[in-house]
Design an enzyme around this catalytic site. Structure first.
Site, PDB file in Angstrom:
ATOM      1  N   HIS A   1       0.827  -1.206  -0.025  1.00  0.00           N
ATOM      2  CA  HIS A   1      -0.080  -0.111  -0.036  1.00  0.00           C
ATOM      3  C   HIS A   1       0.852   1.242  -0.096  1.00  0.00           C
ATOM      4  CE1 HIS A   1      -3.248  -2.684   1.292  1.00  0.00           C
ATOM      5  NE2 HIS A   1      -2.302  -3.219   1.984  1.00  0.00           N
ATOM      6  N   ALA A   2       1.270   1.700  -1.132  1.00  0.00           N
ATOM      7  CA  ALA A   2       2.380   2.744  -1.237  1.00  0.00           C
ATOM      8  C   ALA A   2       1.845   4.081  -0.788  1.00  0.00           C
ATOM      9  CB  ALA A   2       2.738   2.924  -2.881  1.00  0.00           C
ATOM     10  N   CYS A   3       0.656   4.249  -0.519  1.00  0.00           N
ATOM     11  CA  CYS A   3       0.076   5.662  -0.143  1.00  0.00           C
ATOM     12  C   CYS A   3       0.384   5.576   1.238  1.00  0.00           C
ATOM     13  CB  CYS A   3      -1.448   5.771  -0.570  1.00  0.00           C
ATOM     14  SG  CYS A   3      -2.649   4.416   0.125  1.00  0.00           S
ATOM     15  N   ILE A   4       0.467   4.459   2.019  1.00  0.00           N
ATOM     16  CA  ILE A   4       0.806   4.410   3.569  1.00  0.00           C
ATOM     17  C   ILE A   4       2.119   3.782   3.809  1.00  0.00           C
ATOM     18  CG2 ILE A   4      -1.508   4.922   4.181  1.00  0.00           C
ATOM     19  CD1 ILE A   4      -1.800   1.990   4.627  1.00  0.00           C
TER      20      ILE A   4
END
Length: 164
Positions: free
Chosen positions: A121-124
């Site tokens: 989950h690259a956004c987090i």
């Protein structure tokens, strides 16, 4: 850079920073400090002595120790965070794709089948780790996930190149 940074800011930055320093600030550090990475990692649903965590760090340390596999560290960073570089200041200053500060996180992959590929989950800045059978299996699955995450869809050998 000129389109995103006001002219006055660039002028002042040139007075205070060498070109290499400005480049580092904008693009991050090339070197990956595994100890810093480990110190600034949060665990969710996992303990530090969980096999998945121990095997994750064993793979990372193995990759870091060999010049031939060191590029996998950058690929893993891109897989997990969206960036191939460590921010200036180290992993304590990691920022997700949404611009917010995030710890690098290893999370239990309870939703994943045992032996599945890790998901990110690259956004987090999070990697979900499934249950692995062994350290070798963990390293293999991490490598596959990282390598798949650095290629475009059309680069995989999943179609017949001789087809009309």
């Amino acid at each position: 850079v000129r389109a995103a940074v006001p002219r006055a800011v660039l002028r002042d930055a040139r007075k205070m920073l060498a070109p290499a320093d400005l480049a580092r600030l904008l693009s991050g550090l090339r070197d990956v400090d595994v100890d810093d990475w480990r110190r600034h990692t949060r665990l969710v649903g996992l303990r530090p002595d969980a096999p998945e965590v121990v095997w994750f760090w064993a793979a990372i340390e193995s990759w870091a120790a060999d010049a031939a596999t060191k590029p996998r560290l950058h690929a893993l960073l891109q897989f997990a965070t969206g960036s191939r570089r460590v921010p200036v200041g180290g992993f304590a200053f990691l920022v997700g794709l949404n611009g917010g500060k995030h710890f690098f996180t290893l999370s239990t992959g309870a939703h994943l089948a045992p032996g599945a590929l890790p998901t990110a989950h690259a956004c987090i800045c999070t990697i979900d780790l499934p249950k692995f059978d062994s350290a070798e299996a963990a390293e293999h699955k991490l490598r596959i996930a990282v390598e798949a995450g650095t290629q475009r869809f059309d680069e995989h050998a999943t179609h017949d190149d001789d087809a009309p």
